[in-house]
Design a protein around this motif. Structure first.
Motif, PDB file in Angstrom:
ATOM      1  N   TRP A 130     -17.688 -15.921  24.693  1.00 12.34           N
ATOM      2  CA  TRP A 130     -18.759 -15.331  25.445  1.00 12.34           C
ATOM      3  C   TRP A 130     -18.953 -14.156  24.761  1.00 12.34           C
ATOM      4  CZ3 TRP A 130     -20.304 -17.322  29.906  1.00 12.34           C
ATOM      5  CH2 TRP A 130     -19.378 -18.355  30.634  1.00 12.34           C
ATOM      6  N   LYS A 135     -25.063 -17.304  22.356  1.00 12.26           N
ATOM      7  CA  LYS A 135     -25.154 -17.167  23.876  1.00 12.26           C
ATOM      8  C   LYS A 135     -25.753 -18.424  24.939  1.00 12.26           C
ATOM      9  CE  LYS A 135     -23.945 -12.578  24.488  1.00 12.26           C
ATOM     10  NZ  LYS A 135     -24.343 -12.450  23.217  1.00 12.26           N
ATOM     11  N   SER A 153     -21.748 -12.371  29.566  1.00  8.74           N
ATOM     12  CA  SER A 153     -21.169 -11.926  28.705  1.00  8.74           C
ATOM     13  C   SER A 153     -20.755 -10.126  28.283  1.00  8.74           C
ATOM     14  CB  SER A 153     -22.135 -11.365  27.317  1.00  8.74           C
ATOM     15  OG  SER A 153     -22.101 -11.676  26.243  1.00  8.74           O
TER      16      SER A 153
END
Length: 262
Positions: A130, A135, A153
């Motif tokens: 994360w 991403k 995140s």
């Protein structure tokens, strides 16, 4: 200990998801691309239910428990949060003991390794996926927009900072994760399952964690370790899949190309 006091609360109604008495209603995230969940703990709990032969019904949802996490369960009209609290309650309700073939010393060792998996290695994996990782890859995996992933995140990075693991550099965190995986690989050795010839409760947690590395992580130091150096952990995942999840292909979406039927 969690065996003594369980955090229970009265549930809300779940339309179309009622269960008969004695059947677990398992609330968990929708099925994953290449493993039954994109999170280790739903796999842990569902693996336990299968190993213990406890009747259950899945309710796929992004709704978290009262503790803000998933999975959780409703059993006989009561919600139970936290995968381990669910297991502890069901062990009592169904007189289940997946560790009955283990000595007291082996049970203690298994408990210590579960803590390593869930309180140490978990945070290394969380940060890798994360915070440090791609991403865009995570957005595709969990079926959320890139901007939502950026927000998640940030929140998870703060959680990891509060825990303590997030205060280390990425290099140091990866070193910790590597040491954890090496310890797991060393103890597993050539055994069929983690504690011996038959699976026990620790295998639920271990399989849940390793399934993410093997099937759902973007290429990283941990996936490379399972592929090159710690092949016994990768082979272990295949044995668990074959033993406990013979319907694996029906419980995944095959990269989003199918709808999971179970």
């Amino acid at each position: 200990m969690c065996n003594e006091v369980l955090p229970l609360h009265r549930p809300k109604a779940y339309v179309g998801t009622t269960c008969p008495p004695g059947t677990v209603l398992l609330h968990q995230y929708p099925r994953g691309d290449w493993a039954p969940s994109v999170s280790p703990f739903p796999i842990k709990l569902e693996t336990y239910l299968r190993m213990a032969n406890i009747p259950y019904k899945n309710h796929f949802t992004v709704k978290a428990s009262a503790k803000g996490k998933c999975p959780w369960m409703t059993y006989n009209g009561v919600d139970v949060a936290d995968s381990q609290f669910c297991i502890d309650l069901l062990n009592k309700e169904f007189s289940v003991d997946l560790n009955k073939h283990l000595s007291a010393e082996e049970r203690a060792v298994a408990l210590a390794f579960r803590k390593l998996i869930e309180e140490d290695l978990y945070w290394c994996g969380l940060l890798e996926r994360w915070v440090y990782g791609d991403k865009h890859y995570v957005a595709k995996l969990v079926k959320l927009s890139y901007m939502i992933i950026v927000y998640i995140s940030y929140k998870l990075g703060r959680n990891a900072w509060a825990h303590g693991m997030g205060r280390h550099s990425p290099e140091d965190v990866r070193s910790v994760g590597k040491i954890d995986l090496l310890a797991l690989s060393t103890f597993l050795g050539n055994k069929t399952f983690f504690m011996g010839d038959e699976p026990s409760e620790i295998d639920c947690a271990l399989f849940g964690a390793l399934a993410q590395v093997k099937w759902h992580f973007a290429p990283n130091i941990y996936t490379q370790l399972l592929k090159d150096e710690l092949v016994n952990l990768s082979d272990y995942c295949e044995r668990m899949k074959d033993r406990i999840w013979p319907d694996w292909d029906d419980c995944i979406t095959h990269g989003g190309t199918r709808t999971a039927t179970k």
